[in-house]
Enzyme design. Sequence first.
Site, PDB file in Angstrom:
ATOM      1  N   THR A 112      11.115 -15.011  86.046  1.00  0.00           N
ATOM      2  CA  THR A 112       9.649 -15.663  86.182  1.00  0.00           C
ATOM      3  C   THR A 112       9.034 -16.373  87.679  1.00  0.00           C
ATOM      4  O   THR A 112       8.723 -17.457  87.429  1.00  0.00           O
ATOM      5  CB  THR A 112       9.449 -16.672  84.667  1.00  0.00           C
ATOM      6  OG1 THR A 112      10.451 -17.572  84.977  1.00  0.00           O
ATOM      7  CG2 THR A 112       9.578 -15.969  83.945  1.00  0.00           C
ATOM      8  N   THR A 122      17.496 -15.940  84.823  1.00  0.00           N
ATOM      9  CA  THR A 122      18.464 -17.042  84.756  1.00  0.00           C
ATOM     10  C   THR A 122      19.652 -17.200  83.998  1.00  0.00           C
ATOM     11  O   THR A 122      20.836 -17.275  83.820  1.00  0.00           O
ATOM     12  CB  THR A 122      18.248 -19.106  83.935  1.00  0.00           C
ATOM     13  OG1 THR A 122      17.519 -18.639  82.585  1.00  0.00           O
ATOM     14  CG2 THR A 122      17.063 -19.537  85.312  1.00  0.00           C
ATOM     15  N   ASP A 123      19.889 -15.923  82.688  1.00  0.00           N
ATOM     16  CA  ASP A 123      20.487 -16.084  81.850  1.00  0.00           C
ATOM     17  C   ASP A 123      21.825 -14.885  82.638  1.00  0.00           C
ATOM     18  O   ASP A 123      23.253 -15.541  81.753  1.00  0.00           O
ATOM     19  CB  ASP A 123      20.159 -15.445  80.710  1.00  0.00           C
ATOM     20  CG  ASP A 123      19.124 -15.422  79.839  1.00  0.00           C
ATOM     21  OD1 ASP A 123      18.776 -17.072  79.618  1.00  0.00           O
ATOM     22  OD2 ASP A 123      19.032 -14.670  78.642  1.00  0.00           O
ATOM     23  N   LYS A 181      25.162 -22.015  83.249  1.00  0.00           N
ATOM     24  CA  LYS A 181      23.518 -22.329  82.331  1.00  0.00           C
ATOM     25  C   LYS A 181      24.882 -22.681  81.849  1.00  0.00           C
ATOM     26  O   LYS A 181      25.984 -22.417  80.102  1.00  0.00           O
ATOM     27  CB  LYS A 181      23.225 -21.086  82.492  1.00  0.00           C
ATOM     28  CG  LYS A 181      22.214 -21.449  81.039  1.00  0.00           C
ATOM     29  CD  LYS A 181      21.103 -20.172  80.906  1.00  0.00           C
ATOM     30  CE  LYS A 181      19.853 -20.313  80.428  1.00  0.00           C
ATOM     31  NZ  LYS A 181      19.359 -19.530  80.052  1.00  0.00           N
TER      32      LYS A 181
END
Length: 439
Positions: A98, A174-175, A253
Amino acid sequence: MLEGYRGKALELLSSLGAEIGDVLQVYNDKVSVKGILMPSYSRDDSVIVLKLDNGYNAGFSVNKVKVSLLEKGNRPQERSEHRELLPGKVKIISTGGTIVSKVEYETGAVRPALSTEEIIRFVPEIQEITSISAEILFSILSENMKPEFWVKIAEAVKRAFDEGSEGVVVAHGTDTMSYTAAALAFSIQRLPGPVVLVGSQRSSDRPSSDSGINLVSSVLLAKEAPFGEVVVNMHGESSDTYTLAHRGVKVRKMHTSRRDAFQSINDHPLAKVLWKERTVKVLRNDYLRRSDGVELNPKFENRVFLLKFYPGLRPDIVDILLSSGYRGIIVEGTGLGHTSSDFQEAFKRAVKEGLFVGMTSQCLFGRVNMNVYQTGRLLQQSGVVPLGDMLPEVALVKLMWALGQTSDLEEVKRIMLTNLVGEYNPRHSLDHFPRWKHE
């Protein structure tokens, strides 16, 4: 100017004398909402987009609501489309996520900005930093990332530097961003500038979105940072004051949704980016310097397994992997690097058959030490190789890359034990470990 509007929506807004920034009210028998008129990126020519009082954007079809103009708003300042840009070039490569996407409000779907012009319109502040170019390499959810995509990203980064870019920004979901960061760090070495992976934890239609700040700071980092290595640049705290550049092989993360979810593990960040001040503050001097002549070796063997040990796990899983053609196993062991003693013979068979078996720790913080307890010593006798403080995911990616370079087990072992791009940190300090407050 009614940017993006056409058809029925444009006709209605023009009849009202409405402009971007005006306050409108939409209503019917069931709903009455007011908001600020926003530009439209919808394919449906009947949809108007309002920013609501709660900060969210919403789309309304003029076929289903009535619209009235409540008050004129402040006109947004127009930016020149033909302004002189500062020297220097940064290439933005989009792979999905995104971070440089727009919301189609009638469907809720997110699509990437498809051109340099759209990216500049999305985050116009980057024009003040340097000239940019953009490439949409592909648009996938990061959970769908695969080693073959790492190869394409690595080749695109190499191409960008060959074409004269001073730095490269890779927009990514991001994952799995830390996996891609590690893959790029190993497959592209001797970099002439920074390769900055950046993502967004909050979508661009949310008032708490981090996408704009992350992208601005990443472009600044790609242009100004003195290092030539792969980093992940994300929010450094929950507010919008700065971002942190984490070494691509020492980052993880650590939260599902916080904007500062990415943290350096067993390491400190390389740089702090004060985006408002347009300043990059280098935090360490042991970074990899910019170099000449990019070394590109983007070959990966994906028949590698990340095995998380747990009480009750049966050692026949190793035999299943062996019979399935796997060429390597990274074990995520307990504590200092242990599994149950049941695994000793299974690992011995695997190593005898030519598999590399490496040990990391589920603890993440600290390093593996398989010489302390008998279990660790016996596992080493079985051929299991301790991998220090390397993160399990980084060890997995490094083994994929090592097996892509050679099939010789001793050479693979040598590569895995060599500190190539800072994946090992030989010195740990007390402040590498986060101490949670309980007051």
